[in-house]
Design a protein around this motif. Structure first.
Motif, PDB file in Angstrom:
ATOM      1  N   UNK A  42      27.128  39.655   5.427  1.00  0.00           N
ATOM      2  CA  UNK A  42      28.195  39.882   4.458  1.00  0.00           C
ATOM      3  C   UNK A  42      28.022  38.965   3.247  1.00  0.00           C
ATOM      4  N   UNK A  43      27.466  37.785   3.457  1.00  0.00           N
ATOM      5  CA  UNK A  43      27.219  36.823   2.380  1.00  0.00           C
ATOM      6  C   UNK A  43      26.142  35.852   2.858  1.00  0.00           C
ATOM      7  N   UNK A  44      25.371  35.336   1.918  1.00  0.00           N
ATOM      8  CA  UNK A  44      24.368  34.305   2.205  1.00  0.00           C
ATOM      9  C   UNK A  44      24.862  33.008   1.585  1.00  0.00           C
ATOM     10  N   UNK A  92      25.283  36.080  -2.795  1.00  0.00           N
ATOM     11  CA  UNK A  92      24.641  34.803  -2.498  1.00  0.00           C
ATOM     12  C   UNK A  92      25.460  33.685  -3.123  1.00  0.00           C
ATOM     13  N   UNK A  93      25.900  32.759  -2.265  1.00  0.00           N
ATOM     14  CA  UNK A  93      26.626  31.576  -2.706  1.00  0.00           C
ATOM     15  C   UNK A  93      25.723  30.380  -2.489  1.00  0.00           C
ATOM     16  N   UNK A  94      25.403  29.691  -3.564  1.00  0.00           N
ATOM     17  CA  UNK A  94      24.652  28.451  -3.412  1.00  0.00           C
ATOM     18  C   UNK A  94      25.627  27.397  -2.924  1.00  0.00           C
ATOM     19  N   UNK A  95      25.314  26.803  -1.780  1.00  0.00           N
ATOM     20  CA  UNK A  95      26.131  25.758  -1.162  1.00  0.00           C
ATOM     21  C   UNK A  95      25.231  24.548  -1.012  1.00  0.00           C
ATOM     22  N   UNK A  96      25.391  23.592  -1.909  1.00  0.00           N
ATOM     23  CA  UNK A  96      24.428  22.506  -2.010  1.00  0.00           C
ATOM     24  C   UNK A  96      25.096  21.181  -2.342  1.00  0.00           C
ATOM     25  N   UNK A  97      24.377  20.114  -2.084  1.00  0.00           N
ATOM     26  CA  UNK A  97      24.864  18.796  -2.476  1.00  0.00           C
ATOM     27  C   UNK A  97      24.341  18.398  -3.856  1.00  0.00           C
ATOM     28  N   UNK A  98      23.506  19.241  -4.452  1.00  0.00           N
ATOM     29  CA  UNK A  98      22.934  18.922  -5.761  1.00  0.00           C
ATOM     30  C   UNK A  98      24.016  18.866  -6.835  1.00  0.00           C
ATOM     31  N   UNK A 142      22.893  18.325  -9.999  1.00  0.00           N
ATOM     32  CA  UNK A 142      22.058  18.512 -11.187  1.00  0.00           C
ATOM     33  C   UNK A 142      22.483  19.756 -11.955  1.00  0.00           C
ATOM     34  N   UNK A 143      22.750  19.585 -13.257  1.00  0.00           N
ATOM     35  CA  UNK A 143      23.094  20.737 -14.082  1.00  0.00           C
ATOM     36  C   UNK A 143      21.948  21.746 -14.143  1.00  0.00           C
ATOM     37  N   UNK A 144      20.711  21.268 -14.031  1.00  0.00           N
ATOM     38  CA  UNK A 144      19.577  22.195 -14.062  1.00  0.00           C
ATOM     39  C   UNK A 144      19.611  23.123 -12.839  1.00  0.00           C
ATOM     40  N   UNK A 145      20.009  22.606 -11.669  1.00  0.00           N
ATOM     41  CA  UNK A 145      20.147  23.456 -10.485  1.00  0.00           C
ATOM     42  C   UNK A 145      21.260  24.477 -10.678  1.00  0.00           C
ATOM     43  N   UNK A 146      22.365  24.035 -11.250  1.00  0.00           N
ATOM     44  CA  UNK A 146      23.490  24.927 -11.528  1.00  0.00           C
ATOM     45  C   UNK A 146      23.051  26.059 -12.460  1.00  0.00           C
ATOM     46  N   UNK A 147      22.393  25.724 -13.544  1.00  0.00           N
ATOM     47  CA  UNK A 147      21.942  26.726 -14.508  1.00  0.00           C
ATOM     48  C   UNK A 147      20.886  27.656 -13.905  1.00  0.00           C
ATOM     49  N   UNK A 189      25.886  34.460  -7.062  1.00  0.00           N
ATOM     50  CA  UNK A 189      27.244  34.935  -7.306  1.00  0.00           C
ATOM     51  C   UNK A 189      28.224  33.782  -7.454  1.00  0.00           C
ATOM     52  N   UNK A 190      27.864  32.639  -6.897  1.00  0.00           N
ATOM     53  CA  UNK A 190      28.745  31.477  -6.941  1.00  0.00           C
ATOM     54  C   UNK A 190      27.914  30.234  -6.658  1.00  0.00           C
ATOM     55  N   UNK A 191      28.410  29.094  -7.099  1.00  0.00           N
ATOM     56  CA  UNK A 191      27.728  27.816  -6.893  1.00  0.00           C
ATOM     57  C   UNK A 191      28.791  26.823  -6.437  1.00  0.00           C
ATOM     58  N   UNK A 192      28.652  26.330  -5.213  1.00  0.00           N
ATOM     59  CA  UNK A 192      29.634  25.413  -4.641  1.00  0.00           C
ATOM     60  C   UNK A 192      28.927  24.122  -4.258  1.00  0.00           C
ATOM     61  N   UNK A 193      29.430  23.024  -4.774  1.00  0.00           N
ATOM     62  CA  UNK A 193      28.904  21.722  -4.377  1.00  0.00           C
ATOM     63  C   UNK A 193      29.612  21.300  -3.098  1.00  0.00           C
ATOM     64  N   UNK A 194      28.813  20.858  -2.129  1.00  0.00           N
ATOM     65  CA  UNK A 194      29.381  20.445  -0.842  1.00  0.00           C
ATOM     66  C   UNK A 194      30.269  19.225  -1.060  1.00  0.00           C
TER      67      UNK A 194
END
Length: 155
Positions: free
Chosen positions: A63-65, A94-100, A102-107, A115-120
């Motif tokens: 349903x989601x990654x 796809x939701x990025x779920x990361x501890x990063x 870094x704005x470069x990772x976000x971009x 679809x989304x970017x969530x910092x842990x």
């Protein structure tokens, strides 16, 4: 497999973060099955029903990654690139779920089609709340495209 049984795919190499995520989902009342891929190669094999995941070849996509970026063998950005370049998985949330932080990772994440970017969150309480909100949004409120094709089907 019914729609409500479609799993969440958690792509995470850190066993402590896997355990924390599973506990947070349980505490948040998310009962959907969670499958875990421990690196980028496993994630792609899972999604395409290859190798150790050949038995998934005709199963519906998750349903989601939830995708970590810092992974062995193939990093999260490359996994995302592969997901978006394949007709079968192109529309998969796809939701990025990361501890990063870094704005470069976000971009790069959004530029690559996340679809989304969530910092842990650092604290367990905040992580449980983030897991609850992720589950509420992606499993209850979000309406995905009408056809998310399983691996091995024509598209």
């Amino acid at each position: 497999m019914t729609e409500s049984e479609r799993p969440i795919l958690l792509v995470e190499d850190n066993p402590d973060d896997v355990d924390l995520t599973l506990r947070a989902f349980k505490r948040a009342g998310i009962t959907r099955p969670v499958d875990v891929a421990r690196d980028g190669v496993e994630a792609l094999d899972y999604l395409h029903g290859r190798g150790a995941f050949a038995s998934r070849a005709q199963q519906p996509l998750p349903v989601v990654v939830l995708l970590d970026l810092k992974l062995p063998r193939i990093d999260g950005h490359e996994v995302l690139r592969h997901i978006r370049s394949d007709a079968r998985t192109r529309l998969l949330p796809v939701v990025i779920l990361t501890s990063s932080v870094e704005d470069t990772d976000l971009m790069r994440g959004y530029g690559g089609g996340a679809n989304s970017y969530v910092r842990k969150p650092v604290s367990y309480t905040e992580f449980v709340e983030a897991a609850r909100q992720l589950g509420l949004y992606w499993l209850v409120l979000n309406h995905e495209p009408p056809t998310v094709l399983p691996p091995g089907t024509a598209g």
